[in-house]
Design a protein around this motif. Structure first.
Motif, PDB file in Angstrom:
ATOM      1  N   SER A  62      45.431  12.296 116.238  1.00  0.00           N
ATOM      2  CA  SER A  62      44.841  13.682 116.835  1.00  0.00           C
ATOM      3  C   SER A  62      44.567  14.292 115.445  1.00  0.00           C
ATOM      4  N   ARG A  63      43.622  15.407 115.491  1.00  0.00           N
ATOM      5  CA  ARG A  63      43.094  16.141 114.507  1.00  0.00           C
ATOM      6  C   ARG A  63      44.187  16.814 113.657  1.00  0.00           C
ATOM      7  N   GLU A  64      45.422  17.226 114.440  1.00  0.00           N
ATOM      8  CA  GLU A  64      46.396  18.182 113.993  1.00  0.00           C
ATOM      9  C   GLU A  64      47.240  17.093 113.059  1.00  0.00           C
ATOM     10  N   ASN A  65      47.477  15.823 113.611  1.00  0.00           N
ATOM     11  CA  ASN A  65      48.347  14.761 112.863  1.00  0.00           C
ATOM     12  C   ASN A  65      47.464  14.401 111.639  1.00  0.00           C
ATOM     13  N   PHE A  66      46.234  14.304 111.696  1.00  0.00           N
ATOM     14  CA  PHE A  66      45.461  14.094 110.627  1.00  0.00           C
ATOM     15  C   PHE A  66      45.418  14.937 109.382  1.00  0.00           C
ATOM     16  N   LEU A  67      45.383  16.170 109.845  1.00  0.00           N
ATOM     17  CA  LEU A  67      45.479  17.384 108.767  1.00  0.00           C
ATOM     18  C   LEU A  67      47.081  17.268 108.251  1.00  0.00           C
ATOM     19  N   GLU A  68      47.952  17.163 108.961  1.00  0.00           N
ATOM     20  CA  GLU A  68      49.303  17.320 108.739  1.00  0.00           C
ATOM     21  C   GLU A  68      49.695  16.119 107.609  1.00  0.00           C
ATOM     22  N   SER A  69      48.992  15.075 108.035  1.00  0.00           N
ATOM     23  CA  SER A  69      49.392  13.925 107.075  1.00  0.00           C
ATOM     24  C   SER A  69      48.776  14.446 105.846  1.00  0.00           C
ATOM     25  N   ILE A  70      47.692  15.138 105.518  1.00  0.00           N
ATOM     26  CA  ILE A  70      47.263  15.291 104.335  1.00  0.00           C
ATOM     27  C   ILE A  70      48.146  16.318 103.660  1.00  0.00           C
ATOM     28  N   GLU A  71      48.817  17.324 104.470  1.00  0.00           N
ATOM     29  CA  GLU A  71      49.569  18.091 103.707  1.00  0.00           C
ATOM     30  C   GLU A  71      50.666  17.582 103.449  1.00  0.00           C
ATOM     31  N   LYS A  72      51.350  16.641 104.003  1.00  0.00           N
ATOM     32  CA  LYS A  72      52.649  15.741 103.450  1.00  0.00           C
ATOM     33  C   LYS A  72      52.312  15.016 102.587  1.00  0.00           C
ATOM     34  N   TYR A  73      50.973  14.354 102.330  1.00  0.00           N
ATOM     35  CA  TYR A  73      50.778  13.683 100.985  1.00  0.00           C
ATOM     36  C   TYR A  73      50.873  14.762 100.007  1.00  0.00           C
ATOM     37  N   LEU A  74      50.562  15.872  99.890  1.00  0.00           N
ATOM     38  CA  LEU A  74      50.122  16.749  98.930  1.00  0.00           C
ATOM     39  C   LEU A  74      51.390  17.533  98.396  1.00  0.00           C
ATOM     40  N   TYR A  75      51.906  17.964  99.479  1.00  0.00           N
ATOM     41  CA  TYR A  75      53.240  18.702  99.358  1.00  0.00           C
ATOM     42  C   TYR A  75      54.634  17.900  99.077  1.00  0.00           C
ATOM     43  N   VAL A  76      54.710  16.782 100.099  1.00  0.00           N
ATOM     44  CA  VAL A  76      55.989  16.295  99.936  1.00  0.00           C
ATOM     45  C   VAL A  76      55.727  14.801  98.950  1.00  0.00           C
ATOM     46  N   LYS A  77      54.568  13.849  99.301  1.00  0.00           N
ATOM     47  CA  LYS A  77      54.571  12.642  98.530  1.00  0.00           C
ATOM     48  C   LYS A  77      54.131  12.791  96.996  1.00  0.00           C
ATOM     49  N   ARG A 117      54.500  25.633  95.390  1.00  0.00           N
ATOM     50  CA  ARG A 117      53.775  26.972  94.780  1.00  0.00           C
ATOM     51  C   ARG A 117      54.408  27.649  93.911  1.00  0.00           C
ATOM     52  N   SER A 118      54.173  27.998  92.758  1.00  0.00           N
ATOM     53  CA  SER A 118      54.856  28.909  91.901  1.00  0.00           C
ATOM     54  C   SER A 118      54.793  30.488  92.217  1.00  0.00           C
ATOM     55  N   HIS A 151      43.772  21.406  97.567  1.00  0.00           N
ATOM     56  CA  HIS A 151      43.881  20.815  98.754  1.00  0.00           C
ATOM     57  C   HIS A 151      42.239  20.858  99.321  1.00  0.00           C
ATOM     58  N   SER A 152      41.556  21.784  99.063  1.00  0.00           N
ATOM     59  CA  SER A 152      39.859  21.796  99.532  1.00  0.00           C
ATOM     60  C   SER A 152      39.124  20.838  99.031  1.00  0.00           C
ATOM     61  N   GLU A 153      39.632  20.340  97.603  1.00  0.00           N
ATOM     62  CA  GLU A 153      38.685  19.114  96.965  1.00  0.00           C
ATOM     63  C   GLU A 153      39.126  17.819  97.512  1.00  0.00           C
ATOM     64  N   ILE A 154      40.515  17.674  98.011  1.00  0.00           N
ATOM     65  CA  ILE A 154      40.720  16.419  98.810  1.00  0.00           C
ATOM     66  C   ILE A 154      40.102  16.410 100.089  1.00  0.00           C
ATOM     67  N   LEU A 155      39.973  17.553 100.850  1.00  0.00           N
ATOM     68  CA  LEU A 155      39.436  17.432 102.069  1.00  0.00           C
ATOM     69  C   LEU A 155      37.779  17.271 101.917  1.00  0.00           C
ATOM     70  N   GLY A 201      54.332  31.107 101.288  1.00  0.00           N
ATOM     71  CA  GLY A 201      53.405  30.573 102.087  1.00  0.00           C
ATOM     72  C   GLY A 201      52.728  29.739 101.321  1.00  0.00           C
ATOM     73  N   LEU A 202      52.264  28.344 101.919  1.00  0.00           N
ATOM     74  CA  LEU A 202      51.559  27.441 101.349  1.00  0.00           C
ATOM     75  C   LEU A 202      49.987  27.272 102.129  1.00  0.00           C
ATOM     76  N   PRO A 203      48.944  27.002 101.078  1.00  0.00           N
ATOM     77  CA  PRO A 203      47.815  26.887 101.918  1.00  0.00           C
ATOM     78  C   PRO A 203      47.661  25.537 102.769  1.00  0.00           C
ATOM     79  N   ARG A 204      47.220  25.714 103.944  1.00  0.00           N
ATOM     80  CA  ARG A 204      47.063  24.634 104.865  1.00  0.00           C
ATOM     81  C   ARG A 204      45.675  24.494 105.429  1.00  0.00           C
TER      82      ARG A 204
END
Length: 417
Positions: A144-159, A164-165, A196-200, A223-226
Protein backbone atom coordinates in the motif's frame (compact mmCIF):
# COMPACT_ATOMS: atom_id res chain seq x y z
CA UNK A 1 6.99 23.62 -13.03
CA UNK A 2 6.26 25.76 -16.04
CA UNK A 3 6.20 24.56 -19.60
CA UNK A 4 9.01 27.00 -20.40
CA UNK A 5 11.41 25.08 -18.21
CA UNK A 6 13.66 22.44 -19.68
CA UNK A 7 14.91 19.83 -17.24
CA UNK A 8 17.30 17.01 -18.02
CA UNK A 9 18.76 14.26 -15.89
CA UNK A 10 22.45 13.53 -16.25
CA UNK A 11 23.73 11.25 -17.58
CA UNK A 12 20.49 9.62 -18.79
CA UNK A 13 17.00 10.83 -19.54
CA UNK A 14 14.20 10.47 -17.00
CA UNK A 15 12.39 7.66 -18.80
CA UNK A 16 15.45 5.44 -18.49
CA UNK A 17 14.71 4.87 -14.81
CA UNK A 18 11.13 3.72 -15.22
CA UNK A 19 12.33 0.17 -15.73
CA UNK A 20 15.10 0.04 -13.10
CA UNK A 21 14.45 -2.94 -10.83
CA UNK A 22 14.65 -2.28 -7.07
CA UNK A 23 17.47 -4.80 -6.66
CA UNK A 24 19.70 -2.89 -9.08
CA UNK A 25 20.91 0.44 -7.65
CA UNK A 26 20.24 3.24 -10.13
CA UNK A 27 23.12 5.23 -11.61
CA UNK A 28 24.16 8.38 -9.76
CA UNK A 29 22.70 11.60 -11.10
CA UNK A 30 21.16 14.90 -10.05
CA UNK A 31 18.49 17.07 -11.62
CA UNK A 32 19.71 20.11 -13.55
CA UNK A 33 17.59 23.01 -14.77
CA UNK A 34 18.71 24.36 -18.15
CA UNK A 35 16.33 27.26 -18.48
CA UNK A 36 13.00 28.61 -17.40
CA UNK A 37 10.96 31.63 -16.41
CA UNK A 38 13.08 32.71 -13.50
CA UNK A 39 13.41 35.74 -11.27
CA UNK A 40 15.74 38.50 -12.49
CA UNK A 41 19.18 38.48 -10.86
CA UNK A 42 19.41 40.39 -7.56
CA UNK A 43 20.40 43.99 -8.13
CA UNK A 44 24.11 44.69 -7.93
CA UNK A 45 23.20 48.03 -6.32
CA UNK A 46 22.59 46.18 -3.05
CA UNK A 47 26.34 46.14 -2.33
CA UNK A 48 26.28 44.01 0.79
CA UNK A 49 28.82 44.91 3.44
CA UNK A 50 30.01 41.65 4.97
CA UNK A 51 32.56 40.34 2.48
CA UNK A 52 34.01 43.76 1.65
CA UNK A 53 34.38 44.67 5.31
CA UNK A 54 36.04 41.37 6.13
CA UNK A 55 38.41 41.74 3.22
CA UNK A 56 39.39 45.24 4.32
CA UNK A 57 40.30 43.73 7.70
CA UNK A 58 42.63 41.16 6.18
CA UNK A 59 40.29 38.19 5.76
CA UNK A 60 40.49 36.00 2.67
CA UNK A 61 36.90 35.99 1.41
CA UNK A 62 37.46 34.16 -1.89
CA UNK A 63 35.74 30.93 -0.76
CA UNK A 64 32.89 32.84 0.89
CA UNK A 65 32.31 34.90 -2.25
CA UNK A 66 32.30 31.82 -4.44
CA UNK A 67 29.79 30.07 -2.17
CA UNK A 68 27.56 33.16 -2.19
CA UNK A 69 27.76 33.37 -5.99
CA UNK A 70 26.76 29.70 -6.24
CA UNK A 71 23.86 30.28 -3.81
CA UNK A 72 22.62 33.16 -5.96
CA UNK A 73 22.90 31.02 -9.11
CA UNK A 74 20.46 28.55 -7.53
CA UNK A 75 17.86 31.01 -6.23
CA UNK A 76 17.83 32.84 -9.57
CA UNK A 77 16.02 29.76 -10.90
CA UNK A 78 13.08 30.48 -8.61
CA UNK A 79 10.19 31.56 -10.81
CA UNK A 80 7.00 32.75 -9.15
CA UNK A 81 5.56 29.26 -9.64
CA UNK A 82 8.71 27.54 -8.42
CA UNK A 83 8.69 29.59 -5.21
CA UNK A 84 5.26 28.16 -4.43
CA UNK A 85 6.11 24.61 -5.52
CA UNK A 86 6.30 21.86 -2.93
CA UNK A 87 9.81 20.75 -2.04
CA UNK A 88 8.86 17.22 -3.14
CA UNK A 89 7.85 18.37 -6.63
CA UNK A 90 10.53 21.04 -7.23
CA UNK A 91 12.88 20.39 -10.15
CA UNK A 92 14.65 23.68 -10.94
CA UNK A 93 16.40 24.41 -7.64
CA UNK A 94 18.70 21.77 -6.19
CA UNK A 95 17.81 22.26 -2.52
CA UNK A 96 20.54 19.96 -1.25
CA UNK A 97 23.21 21.84 -3.19
CA UNK A 98 21.80 25.23 -2.17
CA UNK A 99 21.83 24.27 1.53
CA UNK A 100 25.44 23.14 1.18
CA UNK A 101 26.41 26.48 -0.39
CA UNK A 102 24.97 28.16 2.71
CA UNK A 103 27.13 25.93 4.90
CA UNK A 104 30.17 26.51 2.67
CA UNK A 105 29.96 30.29 3.03
CA UNK A 106 29.48 30.26 6.79
CA UNK A 107 32.22 27.67 7.20
CA UNK A 108 34.71 29.79 5.31
CA UNK A 109 33.79 32.85 7.38
CA UNK A 110 34.48 30.98 10.61
CA UNK A 111 37.42 28.72 9.90
CA UNK A 112 39.40 30.74 7.34
CA UNK A 113 40.51 27.37 5.99
CA UNK A 114 42.49 27.44 2.73
CA UNK A 115 40.19 24.67 1.46
CA UNK A 116 36.49 25.21 0.71
CA UNK A 117 33.76 22.89 1.94
CA UNK A 118 33.66 19.86 -0.44
CA UNK A 119 30.11 20.42 -1.63
CA UNK A 120 30.19 17.66 -4.25
CA UNK A 121 31.42 15.12 -1.72
CA UNK A 122 28.51 15.84 0.60
CA UNK A 123 26.11 15.71 -2.35
CA UNK A 124 27.39 12.19 -2.94
CA UNK A 125 26.62 11.39 0.70
CA UNK A 126 23.08 12.65 0.14
CA UNK A 127 22.76 10.56 -3.01
CA UNK A 128 24.18 7.51 -1.23
CA UNK A 129 21.49 7.93 1.41
CA UNK A 130 18.81 7.77 -1.29
CA UNK A 131 20.47 4.83 -3.05
CA UNK A 132 20.74 2.98 0.25
CA UNK A 133 16.97 2.69 0.37
CA UNK A 134 17.09 0.33 -2.62
CA UNK A 135 18.65 -2.42 -0.49
CA UNK A 136 16.02 -1.73 2.18
CA UNK A 137 13.21 -1.95 -0.37
CA UNK A 138 11.16 -5.14 -0.70
CA UNK A 139 7.82 -6.22 -2.13
CA UNK A 140 5.99 -5.78 1.18
CA UNK A 141 6.71 -2.05 0.98
CA UNK A 142 4.47 -1.88 -2.11
CA UNK A 143 1.45 -3.48 -0.48
CA UNK A 144 0.00 0.00 0.00
CA UNK A 145 1.07 3.60 -0.38
CA UNK A 146 1.01 4.05 3.39
CA UNK A 147 3.33 1.07 3.89
CA UNK A 148 5.67 2.38 1.23
CA UNK A 149 5.97 5.83 2.85
CA UNK A 150 6.25 4.26 6.29
CA UNK A 151 9.14 2.11 5.06
CA UNK A 152 10.98 5.26 3.96
CA UNK A 153 10.47 6.82 7.39
CA UNK A 154 11.74 3.69 9.12
CA UNK A 155 14.75 3.67 6.81
CA UNK A 156 15.59 7.32 7.60
CA UNK A 157 14.74 7.53 11.31
CA UNK A 158 15.39 3.96 12.47
CA UNK A 159 17.85 2.20 10.17
CA UNK A 160 19.92 5.33 9.44
CA UNK A 161 19.32 6.83 12.88
CA UNK A 162 18.48 10.41 11.97
CA UNK A 163 16.83 12.29 14.83
CA UNK A 164 15.60 15.79 15.48
CA UNK A 165 17.71 18.12 17.57
CA UNK A 166 15.87 20.47 19.90
CA UNK A 167 18.72 23.01 20.08
CA UNK A 168 17.64 26.52 19.08
CA UNK A 169 20.91 28.39 19.39
CA UNK A 170 24.55 28.24 18.45
CA UNK A 171 25.26 25.75 21.25
CA UNK A 172 24.56 23.02 18.67
CA UNK A 173 25.26 24.60 15.26
CA UNK A 174 25.74 21.26 13.49
CA UNK A 175 21.95 20.78 13.55
CA UNK A 176 21.55 23.83 11.30
CA UNK A 177 23.92 22.92 8.45
CA UNK A 178 23.26 20.11 5.98
CA UNK A 179 26.81 18.72 5.83
CA UNK A 180 26.89 18.43 9.64
CA UNK A 181 23.47 16.81 9.76
CA UNK A 182 24.59 14.20 7.23
CA UNK A 183 27.66 13.56 9.39
CA UNK A 184 26.10 13.58 12.88
CA UNK A 185 22.59 12.42 11.82
CA UNK A 186 21.06 14.99 14.14
CA UNK A 187 19.33 17.99 12.65
CA UNK A 188 16.64 20.63 12.87
CA UNK A 189 13.14 19.96 11.58
CA UNK A 190 13.81 21.89 8.39
CA UNK A 191 17.02 19.96 7.67
CA UNK A 192 15.29 16.61 8.19
CA UNK A 193 12.48 17.82 5.92
CA UNK A 194 15.00 18.64 3.20
CA UNK A 195 16.73 15.25 3.48
CA UNK A 196 13.39 13.39 3.50
CA UNK A 197 12.28 15.36 0.45
CA UNK A 198 15.52 14.64 -1.43
CA UNK A 199 15.07 10.91 -0.90
CA UNK A 200 11.49 11.07 -2.19
CA UNK A 201 12.51 13.06 -5.27
CA UNK A 202 15.23 10.58 -6.15
CA UNK A 203 12.85 7.64 -5.71
CA UNK A 204 10.36 9.38 -7.98
CA UNK A 205 13.01 9.84 -10.67
CA UNK A 206 14.02 6.19 -10.39
CA UNK A 207 10.41 5.09 -10.88
CA UNK A 208 9.94 3.61 -7.39
CA UNK A 209 7.54 6.38 -6.42
CA UNK A 210 4.66 6.91 -8.83
CA UNK A 211 2.19 9.02 -6.83
CA UNK A 212 2.21 12.58 -5.46
CA UNK A 213 3.70 13.00 -1.99
CA UNK A 214 3.98 15.93 0.38
CA UNK A 215 6.21 16.46 3.41
CA UNK A 216 4.32 17.22 6.62
CA UNK A 217 6.48 19.80 8.41
CA UNK A 218 6.00 19.59 12.20
CA UNK A 219 5.36 22.78 14.16
CA UNK A 220 5.51 21.06 17.53
CA UNK A 221 8.81 20.45 19.32
CA UNK A 222 9.07 16.64 19.24
CA UNK A 223 7.50 16.04 15.82
CA UNK A 224 9.39 14.55 12.88
CA UNK A 225 8.88 15.47 9.20
CA UNK A 226 6.80 12.75 7.56
CA UNK A 227 5.59 11.98 4.06
CA UNK A 228 1.94 11.44 3.17
CA UNK A 229 -0.13 10.73 0.09
CA UNK A 230 -1.21 14.05 -1.40
CA UNK A 231 -4.51 12.56 -2.61
CA UNK A 232 -5.46 11.96 1.01
CA UNK A 233 -4.40 15.37 2.28
CA UNK A 234 -6.81 17.51 4.28
CA UNK A 235 -7.27 21.25 4.38
CA UNK A 236 -5.69 21.25 7.84
CA UNK A 237 -2.47 19.96 6.29
CA UNK A 238 -1.89 23.15 4.30
CA UNK A 239 0.04 25.05 7.03
CA UNK A 240 2.44 22.10 7.24
CA UNK A 241 3.36 21.95 3.53
CA UNK A 242 6.77 23.43 2.76
CA UNK A 243 7.34 25.24 -0.54
CA UNK A 244 10.80 25.77 -2.03
CA UNK A 245 10.93 29.40 -0.88
CA UNK A 246 9.62 28.50 2.57
CA UNK A 247 12.25 25.84 3.24
CA UNK A 248 15.14 28.07 2.14
CA UNK A 249 13.73 30.92 4.23
CA UNK A 250 13.34 28.64 7.24
CA UNK A 251 16.95 27.43 6.96
CA UNK A 252 18.25 31.00 6.90
CA UNK A 253 15.92 32.27 9.63
CA UNK A 254 17.08 29.44 11.90
CA UNK A 255 20.67 30.58 11.37
CA UNK A 256 19.76 34.22 11.86
CA UNK A 257 17.95 33.46 15.10
CA UNK A 258 20.73 31.19 16.39
CA UNK A 259 23.58 33.62 15.75
CA UNK A 260 21.87 36.95 16.41
CA UNK A 261 24.36 38.89 18.55
CA UNK A 262 21.76 40.06 21.08
CA UNK A 263 20.60 36.95 22.89
CA UNK A 264 18.28 37.16 25.88
CA UNK A 265 15.15 35.54 27.23
CA UNK A 266 11.93 37.20 26.16
CA UNK A 267 9.33 37.45 23.43
CA UNK A 268 10.77 40.53 21.68
CA UNK A 269 11.68 40.30 18.02
CA UNK A 270 15.31 40.08 16.96
CA UNK A 271 15.12 43.64 15.66
CA UNK A 272 13.86 45.00 18.98
CA UNK A 273 16.67 43.23 20.82
CA UNK A 274 19.25 45.02 18.69
CA UNK A 275 17.34 48.31 18.68
CA UNK A 276 17.02 48.15 22.45
CA UNK A 277 20.78 47.65 22.75
CA UNK A 278 21.17 50.80 20.63
CA UNK A 279 18.78 52.70 22.96
CA UNK A 280 16.21 53.09 20.20
CA UNK A 281 13.36 51.53 22.21
CA UNK A 282 11.30 53.46 24.72
CA UNK A 283 10.96 51.79 28.10
CA UNK A 284 7.45 51.26 29.35
CA UNK A 285 6.57 52.69 32.73
CA UNK A 286 8.05 50.51 35.41
CA UNK A 287 10.11 48.51 32.89
CA UNK A 288 13.89 48.39 32.78
CA UNK A 289 16.20 46.26 30.68
CA UNK A 290 17.40 43.10 32.36
CA UNK A 291 21.00 42.67 33.43
CA UNK A 292 21.37 39.92 30.85
CA UNK A 293 20.19 42.24 28.08
CA UNK A 294 22.58 45.01 29.13
CA UNK A 295 25.43 42.52 29.35
CA UNK A 296 24.57 41.26 25.86
CA UNK A 297 24.66 44.77 24.38
CA UNK A 298 27.92 45.69 26.08
CA UNK A 299 29.52 42.38 25.12
CA UNK A 300 28.68 42.88 21.44
CA UNK A 301 30.12 46.39 21.39
CA UNK A 302 33.25 45.31 23.25
CA UNK A 303 33.86 42.45 20.83
CA UNK A 304 33.36 44.62 17.76
CA UNK A 305 35.84 47.23 18.98
CA UNK A 306 38.40 44.53 19.73
CA UNK A 307 38.01 42.61 16.47
CA UNK A 308 36.20 39.63 17.98
CA UNK A 309 33.24 38.32 16.03
CA UNK A 310 31.64 35.78 18.28
CA UNK A 311 31.16 34.60 21.83
CA UNK A 312 29.22 31.67 23.26
CA UNK A 313 25.68 32.72 24.24
CA UNK A 314 26.19 36.16 22.70
CA UNK A 315 25.83 35.26 19.04
CA UNK A 316 28.02 35.57 15.98
CA UNK A 317 27.92 38.81 13.99
CA UNK A 318 29.43 37.21 10.86
CA UNK A 319 26.82 34.49 10.50
CA UNK A 320 23.96 36.79 11.50
CA UNK A 321 24.96 39.28 8.79
CA UNK A 322 25.43 36.47 6.29
CA UNK A 323 21.96 35.06 6.99
CA UNK A 324 20.41 38.54 6.65
CA UNK A 325 22.10 39.17 3.30
CA UNK A 326 20.92 35.86 1.86
CA UNK A 327 17.38 36.42 3.14
CA UNK A 328 17.36 39.79 1.36
CA UNK A 329 18.49 38.04 -1.83
CA UNK A 330 15.67 35.52 -1.38
CA UNK A 331 13.20 38.47 -1.22
CA UNK A 332 10.91 36.88 1.35
CA UNK A 333 10.15 39.83 3.65
CA UNK A 334 11.13 43.53 3.55
CA UNK A 335 11.80 43.35 7.29
CA UNK A 336 15.03 41.50 6.50
CA UNK A 337 16.46 44.82 5.25
CA UNK A 338 15.44 46.46 8.52
CA UNK A 339 17.11 43.74 10.59
CA UNK A 340 20.24 43.90 8.45
CA UNK A 341 20.35 47.66 8.91
CA UNK A 342 20.39 47.53 12.70
CA UNK A 343 23.26 45.01 12.65
CA UNK A 344 25.22 47.31 10.34
CA UNK A 345 24.57 50.13 12.77
CA UNK A 346 26.13 48.16 15.60
CA UNK A 347 29.15 47.45 13.36
CA UNK A 348 29.65 51.17 12.79
CA UNK A 349 28.71 50.92 9.10
CA UNK A 350 26.33 53.85 9.30
CA UNK A 351 26.17 54.72 5.61
CA UNK A 352 25.16 51.17 4.66
CA UNK A 353 22.77 50.98 7.61
CA UNK A 354 20.98 54.15 6.47
CA UNK A 355 20.77 52.84 2.91
CA UNK A 356 19.05 49.60 3.93
CA UNK A 357 16.74 51.27 6.41
CA UNK A 358 15.57 53.60 3.63
CA UNK A 359 15.11 50.62 1.31
CA UNK A 360 12.98 48.96 3.97
CA UNK A 361 10.79 52.03 4.39
CA UNK A 362 10.41 52.51 0.63
CA UNK A 363 9.48 48.85 0.13
CA UNK A 364 7.03 48.91 3.03
CA UNK A 365 5.32 52.08 1.81
CA UNK A 366 4.84 50.60 -1.67
CA UNK A 367 3.45 47.32 -0.35
CA UNK A 368 -0.29 46.79 -0.94
CA UNK A 369 -0.66 44.94 2.35
CA UNK A 370 -2.45 46.58 5.25
CA UNK A 371 -0.10 47.83 7.96
CA UNK A 372 0.01 45.84 11.17
CA UNK A 373 -1.30 47.58 14.27
CA UNK A 374 -0.40 45.16 17.04
CA UNK A 375 1.73 46.27 19.97
CA UNK A 376 4.91 44.55 18.78
CA UNK A 377 4.70 46.06 15.29
CA UNK A 378 4.08 49.51 16.72
CA UNK A 379 7.15 49.21 18.94
CA UNK A 380 9.23 48.02 15.99
CA UNK A 381 8.16 50.92 13.77
CA UNK A 382 8.80 53.40 16.57
CA UNK A 383 12.32 51.98 16.91
CA UNK A 384 12.79 52.24 13.12
CA UNK A 385 11.94 55.93 13.25
CA UNK A 386 14.38 56.57 16.09
CA UNK A 387 17.14 54.66 14.32
CA UNK A 388 16.45 56.61 11.12
CA UNK A 389 16.73 59.93 12.94
CA UNK A 390 20.00 58.87 14.53
CA UNK A 391 21.50 57.69 11.24
CA UNK A 392 20.47 60.92 9.49
CA UNK A 393 22.16 62.94 12.24
CA UNK A 394 25.32 60.88 11.87
CA UNK A 395 25.18 61.36 8.09
CA UNK A 396 25.33 65.15 8.59
CA UNK A 397 28.71 64.85 10.30
CA UNK A 398 31.83 65.08 8.16
CA UNK A 399 34.12 62.11 7.53
CA UNK A 400 31.99 59.41 9.18
CA UNK A 401 31.88 56.92 6.32
CA UNK A 402 35.39 55.70 5.64
CA UNK A 403 36.87 56.28 9.10
CA UNK A 404 34.16 54.35 10.96
CA UNK A 405 34.34 51.59 8.37
CA UNK A 406 37.98 50.95 9.19
CA UNK A 407 37.85 51.74 12.89
CA UNK A 408 34.83 49.80 14.06
CA UNK A 409 34.48 46.78 11.84
CA UNK A 410 35.90 43.58 13.34
CA UNK A 411 39.40 42.49 12.48
CA UNK A 412 40.84 39.06 11.93
CA UNK A 413 40.55 37.66 15.45
CA UNK A 414 37.84 35.04 15.09
CA UNK A 415 38.22 33.32 18.45
CA UNK A 416 35.71 33.90 21.27
CA UNK A 417 36.99 35.55 24.40
Amino acid sequence: MTSASSVFVAPFIFSTFRSVPPSSPPPRFRVVCRSGSSQPPPSTDLRFALHDALESSGFDTSHARMARKSFVSQIQKLSVIERETSICINRCVDLGRTALYIAAEDGSLISQSPNPLPVDAFLECLDDLSMGYCSHYNSSCRSSRENFLESIEKYLYVKKGFWRSMAKNQAEPHALYLHSVLTHRSGSAVMLSLIHSEILKMLRLWGLLDFDVEIFFPHDLPGLPRAYDKQKSKESDQPHIMTVQMILGEILRNLKDAFWPFQHDGADSLFLRAADAANCVDKFKGFEGSGYRLASAKAVQHRLHHGVWTDFRFGDMRRALSACERLILLTTDPKEMRDYSVLLYHCGLYEQALKYLRLYQDTKSSSPQNPLTDSLSNREEDAVEKLMVRLNLIAMEEGWTRSSYIRNFPGNNSEPW
